[in-house]
Design a protein around this motif. Structure first.
Motif, PDB file in Angstrom:
ATOM      1  N   THR A  70       2.157   6.528  -6.857  1.00  0.00           N
ATOM      2  CA  THR A  70       1.115   7.437  -7.331  1.00  0.00           C
ATOM      3  C   THR A  70       1.572   8.884  -7.153  1.00  0.00           C
ATOM      4  OG1 THR A  70      -0.581   5.838  -6.743  1.00  0.00           O
ATOM      5  CG2 THR A  70      -1.301   8.110  -7.018  1.00  0.00           C
ATOM      6  N   THR A  71       2.164   9.184  -6.006  1.00  0.00           N
ATOM      7  CA  THR A  71       2.672  10.532  -5.754  1.00  0.00           C
ATOM      8  C   THR A  71       3.794  10.879  -6.735  1.00  0.00           C
ATOM      9  OG1 THR A  71       2.140  10.289  -3.409  1.00  0.00           O
ATOM     10  CG2 THR A  71       3.678  12.047  -3.995  1.00  0.00           C
ATOM     11  N   ALA A  77       2.345  11.572 -10.123  1.00  0.00           N
ATOM     12  CA  ALA A  77       1.700  12.892 -10.175  1.00  0.00           C
ATOM     13  C   ALA A  77       2.757  13.988 -10.296  1.00  0.00           C
ATOM     14  CB  ALA A  77       0.850  13.117  -8.925  1.00  0.00           C
ATOM     15  N   ARG A  78       3.845  13.866  -9.511  1.00  0.00           N
ATOM     16  CA  ARG A  78       4.911  14.859  -9.593  1.00  0.00           C
ATOM     17  C   ARG A  78       5.572  14.846 -10.965  1.00  0.00           C
ATOM     18  NH1 ARG A  78       8.623  13.488  -5.006  1.00  0.00           N
ATOM     19  NH2 ARG A  78       6.979  12.514  -3.840  1.00  0.00           N
ATOM     20  N   LEU A  79       5.801  13.659 -11.495  1.00  0.00           N
ATOM     21  CA  LEU A  79       6.407  13.550 -12.822  1.00  0.00           C
ATOM     22  C   LEU A  79       5.505  14.147 -13.887  1.00  0.00           C
ATOM     23  CD1 LEU A  79       8.734  12.486 -14.541  1.00  0.00           C
ATOM     24  CD2 LEU A  79       7.499  10.317 -14.706  1.00  0.00           C
ATOM     25  N   ASP A  80       4.206  13.848 -13.805  1.00  0.00           N
ATOM     26  CA  ASP A  80       3.263  14.439 -14.760  1.00  0.00           C
ATOM     27  C   ASP A  80       3.278  15.958 -14.675  1.00  0.00           C
ATOM     28  OD1 ASP A  80       2.541  11.963 -15.690  1.00  0.00           O
ATOM     29  OD2 ASP A  80       0.689  11.847 -14.518  1.00  0.00           O
ATOM     30  N   GLN A  81       3.323  16.490 -13.458  1.00  0.00           N
ATOM     31  CA  GLN A  81       3.343  17.938 -13.276  1.00  0.00           C
ATOM     32  C   GLN A  81       4.621  18.540 -13.864  1.00  0.00           C
ATOM     33  OE1 GLN A  81       3.256  19.158  -9.197  1.00  0.00           O
ATOM     34  NE2 GLN A  81       3.272  21.337  -9.672  1.00  0.00           N
ATOM     35  N   ARG A  82       5.761  17.905 -13.597  1.00  0.00           N
ATOM     36  CA  ARG A  82       7.022  18.437 -14.117  1.00  0.00           C
ATOM     37  C   ARG A  82       7.078  18.345 -15.634  1.00  0.00           C
ATOM     38  NH1 ARG A  82      12.209  17.180 -10.753  1.00  0.00           N
ATOM     39  NH2 ARG A  82      12.873  18.798 -12.197  1.00  0.00           N
ATOM     40  N   LEU A  83       6.530  17.263 -16.200  1.00  0.00           N
ATOM     41  CA  LEU A  83       6.502  17.148 -17.656  1.00  0.00           C
ATOM     42  C   LEU A  83       5.594  18.215 -18.275  1.00  0.00           C
ATOM     43  CD1 LEU A  83       6.478  13.296 -18.244  1.00  0.00           C
ATOM     44  CD2 LEU A  83       8.307  14.899 -18.780  1.00  0.00           C
ATOM     45  N   ALA A  84       4.473  18.491 -17.608  1.00  0.00           N
ATOM     46  CA  ALA A  84       3.575  19.543 -18.099  1.00  0.00           C
ATOM     47  C   ALA A  84       4.268  20.904 -18.044  1.00  0.00           C
ATOM     48  CB  ALA A  84       2.289  19.560 -17.276  1.00  0.00           C
ATOM     49  N   VAL A  88       0.843  -1.202   0.000  1.00  0.00           N
ATOM     50  CA  VAL A  88       0.000   0.000   0.000  1.00  0.00           C
ATOM     51  C   VAL A  88       0.879   1.253   0.000  1.00  0.00           C
ATOM     52  CG1 VAL A  88      -1.593   1.337   1.441  1.00  0.00           C
ATOM     53  CG2 VAL A  88      -2.007  -1.091   1.051  1.00  0.00           C
ATOM     54  N   GLU A  89       1.918   1.250   0.852  1.00  0.00           N
ATOM     55  CA  GLU A  89       2.809   2.415   0.908  1.00  0.00           C
ATOM     56  C   GLU A  89       3.520   2.625  -0.421  1.00  0.00           C
ATOM     57  OE1 GLU A  89       5.535   2.460   4.201  1.00  0.00           O
ATOM     58  OE2 GLU A  89       3.985   1.753   5.584  1.00  0.00           O
TER      59      GLU A  89
END
Length: 125
Positions: free
Chosen positions: A80-81, A84-91, A73-74
């Motif tokens: 997932t975190t 999300a960070r990678l998606d944000q940085r790529l954007a 779970v961890e």
């Protein structure tokens, strides 16, 4: 392996062969009985020990399963975190590249237009 009891020659002389042989047989019978009882007791103790070991192994298996499930779970939350960070940085990178490319396109268009006007002016004049 039973131990055969033997008595000294004096026993045979004092008590006689029959009585001494009966006494030796009785000792051997008592010894065999005690060995049998001890074997049964050891088997019972081993069975109890084996049951306790099995119970503890089952408890450890359950504990390990709980720990692995918690780690799973961890890790999923961490992935997932990170996603999300990678998606944000790529954007953000895509936005910066788009701005730079747009700026380069405008500078290139202005340069091309200036060259065209310069060539036209030279040809006319």
């Amino acid at each position: 392996m039973p131990v055969t009891a033997k008595l000294s020659r004096k026993f045979y002389e004092k008590l006689g062969d029959d009585v001494t042989n009966e006494l030796v047989e009785w000792f051997n019978l008592v010894d065999a009985t005690y060995r049998s009882d001890l074997r049964e007791l050891n088997e019972l103790n081993f069975a109890r020990f084996d049951a306790k070991v099995e119970q503890r192994v089952a408890e450890l298996d359950a504990k390990i399963e709980r720990l692995v499930a918690g780690l799973r779970v961890e890790m999923q939350a961490g992935f997932t975190t990170a996603d999300a960070r990678l998606d944000q940085r790529l954007a953000e990178l895509e936005t910066r590249l788009t701005k730079r490319l747009f700026g380069f396109w405008i500078a290139q268009a202005a340069t091309t237009a200036a060259l065209v006007f310069g060539v036209v002016k030279l040809v006319q004049g």
